[in-house]
Write a protein that holds these residues in place. Sequence first.
Motif, PDB file in Angstrom:
ATOM      1  N   HIS A  14      53.266  66.553  70.385  1.00 39.26           N
ATOM      2  CA  HIS A  14      52.828  66.740  69.016  1.00 39.26           C
ATOM      3  C   HIS A  14      51.574  65.930  68.443  1.00 39.26           C
ATOM      4  O   HIS A  14      50.726  66.537  67.708  1.00 39.26           O
ATOM      5  N   GLY A  55      50.933  70.624  67.980  1.00 37.69           N
ATOM      6  CA  GLY A  55      52.260  70.848  67.632  1.00 37.69           C
ATOM      7  C   GLY A  55      52.647  72.270  67.949  1.00 37.69           C
ATOM      8  O   GLY A  55      53.933  72.306  68.121  1.00 37.69           O
ATOM      9  N   MET A  93      58.651  64.394  66.559  1.00 35.41           N
ATOM     10  CA  MET A  93      57.539  65.451  66.329  1.00 35.41           C
ATOM     11  C   MET A  93      56.673  64.910  65.327  1.00 35.41           C
ATOM     12  O   MET A  93      55.492  64.915  65.250  1.00 35.41           O
ATOM     13  N   HIS A  98      52.418  63.947  65.005  1.00 33.67           N
ATOM     14  CA  HIS A  98      51.514  64.144  64.226  1.00 33.67           C
ATOM     15  C   HIS A  98      50.912  63.306  63.359  1.00 33.67           C
ATOM     16  O   HIS A  98      49.677  62.854  63.070  1.00 33.67           O
TER      17      HIS A  98
END
Length: 399
Positions: free
Chosen positions: A96, A100, A264, A268
């Motif tokens: 990610h 993503g 995840m 990011h």
Amino acid sequence: MTQQLDTSHLGEALGTDFFSVRDQFTDEMWEKFIAVRRFVDREVLPVAGDYWERAEVPWPLIRRLPELGIVGGSIKGHGSAELSPMAAGLVQMELHRGDGSLGTFLGVHAGLAMQSIDMCGSEEQKARWLPQMATLDKLGAFALTEPHHGSDSVALETTARREGDTWVLDGSKRWIGNGSLADLVIVWARDESDGQVKGFVVETPADGYEATVITGKVSLRSVWQAQIELRGVRVPEANRLQEAHSFADTGRVLATTRGACAWMALGHATAGYETALAYARERRQFGKPLVSFQIVQERLVKMLAALTGMQLYCMQIGRLAEAGRLSPTVAGLAKMHNTRTAREILAESRDLLGGNGILLQNHVIRHMADIEAIHTFEGTETVQTLIVGRDITGVSAFT
């Protein structure tokens, strides 16, 4: 002549580890982590923006996943990666950090579809499907959400009616990742005879199964979600997941992926923070680098503090998972905290990049859009809040 700022390196890993979290990794975890990091920096980042802009599935990158030995997460046997929960989380984080859509593709295929078969299937069913899924010779999808049932998926309306050794499925599903691409779709439907939710493996193509890609999406653009119509789809009894007897079994699968969402989100947020730091070091305004301004340093430090908190959340849920003690409520709190914090970090990063922050080539705007989907799927912040609230107060604020 004005010199153009070179941003080609933005998004590449800086190895942010202010609290020495790295010390918690085993050599095996570290080797897998570094292999995925190299893959992200060398192969994913140069092309992710183009795939995202075209809303095109990145097949060359997807085909590399089995070669990296990461498909199947912590599933044991059947050709799966057999990663520890911590290693599986690190892999999700790194994917990610790069893209993503790629991470979500693997999360749907392995974290939801393969996990459903592993947790709810018979030994024969596991042996029949999991090896081909581990090599991506068969792609998986997980069909639970419906047009009118998202947060209250327990009230799903898709039905299953038994006729001899065959089940007949009718209903609609929505937001089904990989639903238009998958060879094996795990469909959750309510048995008309006893009212219980059960799992069925629909092998496509199948008569009565229609999947339409949802267009106009501005988050996770290069992984496709589908609207699925099931009109009299016939499934043999051999394809009913033998250990899925009620929605509680569906919930067991979802509990394993909720914690993955926290990892995840960390990926990011890491991309956002590290991009902002690298950019601010090199971007000059008023004759000096952005990092020399007090307000910029303050914002970067606050981003680092938030990111470090996210890392510690993930490390602890990883430890709990490895000890077999990760509860759905704790996973939900981590998911709620990390997706919300990632949104804040990415908004700061976008702002620190100024006008350059909205360019795909600088990655931040893509991460900023993609975190919106992760903030929603696997249970919204509102739902996770109410689940944790029920746990700490003993009072349910929802049905």
